[in-house]
Enzyme design. Sequence first.
Site, mmCIF file in Angstrom:
data_model
loop_
_atom_site.group_PDB
_atom_site.id
_atom_site.type_symbol
_atom_site.label_atom_id
_atom_site.label_comp_id
_atom_site.label_asym_id
_atom_site.label_seq_id
_atom_site.Cartn_x
_atom_site.Cartn_y
_atom_site.Cartn_z
ATOM 1 N N VAL A 293 42.604 30.766 -48.947
ATOM 2 C CA VAL A 293 41.315 31.456 -49.013
ATOM 3 C C VAL A 293 41.564 32.919 -49.341
ATOM 4 C CG1 VAL A 293 39.216 32.126 -47.784
ATOM 5 C CG2 VAL A 293 40.253 29.891 -47.349
ATOM 6 N N ALA B 284 43.143 37.751 -47.152
ATOM 7 C CA ALA B 284 43.435 36.382 -47.589
ATOM 8 C C ALA B 284 44.215 35.688 -46.482
ATOM 9 C CB ALA B 284 44.229 36.381 -48.887
ATOM 10 N N LYS B 285 44.226 34.362 -46.539
ATOM 11 C CA LYS B 285 44.950 33.570 -45.550
ATOM 12 C C LYS B 285 45.216 32.198 -46.146
ATOM 13 C CE LYS B 285 46.210 33.910 -41.093
ATOM 14 N NZ LYS B 285 46.806 35.087 -40.450
ATOM 15 N N ALA B 286 46.270 31.553 -45.696
ATOM 16 C CA ALA B 286 46.576 30.204 -46.163
ATOM 17 C C ALA B 286 46.965 29.335 -44.978
ATOM 18 C CB ALA B 286 47.701 30.230 -47.197
ATOM 19 N N ASP C 2 52.951 33.230 -40.229
ATOM 20 C CA ASP C 2 51.973 33.041 -39.168
ATOM 21 C C ASP C 2 52.444 31.836 -38.356
ATOM 22 O OD1 ASP C 2 49.734 33.077 -37.535
ATOM 23 O OD2 ASP C 2 48.298 33.248 -39.150
#
Length: 374
Positions: free
Chosen positions: A32, A77-79, A114
């Site tokens: 995202v 953003a992040k995944a 993360d």
Amino acid sequence: MLMDVLQLMDEWGPEKVVCVSDRRTGMKGVLVIDNTARGMGKGGTRMSPGVTVAEIARLARVMTWKWAGADLFFGGAKAGIVFDPASPDKEAALRAFARKLSNEVPREYVLGLDMGLTERDAAIVQDELSDRGAMMGAPAQLGGLPYDELGVTGFGVAEVADELMSLSGKRVAIQGFGAVGAAAARRFAELGAVVVAVSSVHGALVDPDGLDVARLLDLRASSGDLAVKEYGPVQALGAELRVPCDVLVPAALQDVIDADLAGELDTTLVVEGANLPTSVAAQEVLAARGITVVPDFIANAGGVVAAAFGMDARYSPFPVNPATVLDAVSQKLRANAAHIVAEARNRGTTTHVAARELAQERVLAAMKLRGRVA
């Protein structure tokens, strides 16, 4: 799925949502990219069997505010990878995830560490894409800045607390004893605080006279989350949140403090080490009780400060000096925390509202300059 993604979109983002899968490994994943008005997408990547698109979108938004709140020029953003990080097939799934996102990584998004991923995993992604700049947090032997090893996020959490309350002799309770909680405990002890509680998934340790942080850290190095059970008798989870203390650090999971629990806390200062640990209702209860809360995207921004250094040096042959990073984390986070507490007082809002408004003002200014909004 399509309707769910569309319903996630508002005036800030997300700008792009990419879902990927791999039949051979069973990997499913999502990226995202929330808002790039202030720079390209940069955020952590988590691996868990329970990852959802909505969760990753929520965390990508936190990254938008975190970068803007720290006044650093990257986008939120992040995944996430739907996979068990304890699986023997972890590396294969991670490589498949990286391959499937090779159109976006690293041109539009750079991965970070993360939950569920380690520094070696960063090295695997770099290897799979043949690009040192594809993921931050790789081991120092590969020229990376190993910020989990340095404990920059936990270090910053303790620095923030010390800025708002001289820590010498103060009692600190920490929920979570992972990378953030353990590093925070180490720094709190160095600053003269007494750590009276810590917890992991195996239970809570509570000692009003203070825990032996050095022993706990040694046990964690050899036993991980089991360190709390090896240290001594544990109590039920939640005890670490309710112990009387001067500083409470929720550094485990999101959504752990609701309005009811906020009414029970016996503390003066809450410093959010985890992302999204308090509900909006809880934040209002804490403010009404006169308990200062340092929001997550201000308090745990040590990782983004370190990531900014890593991004700046990702193709450089010269390694980053860890001392330089820690100094920058201390200076920026201390200043930001003091500023947000003062802004909340001036605006008559909770610290979360004040911090988010400030971050939104910065993002909106960038959006206007780029012609993305009127």
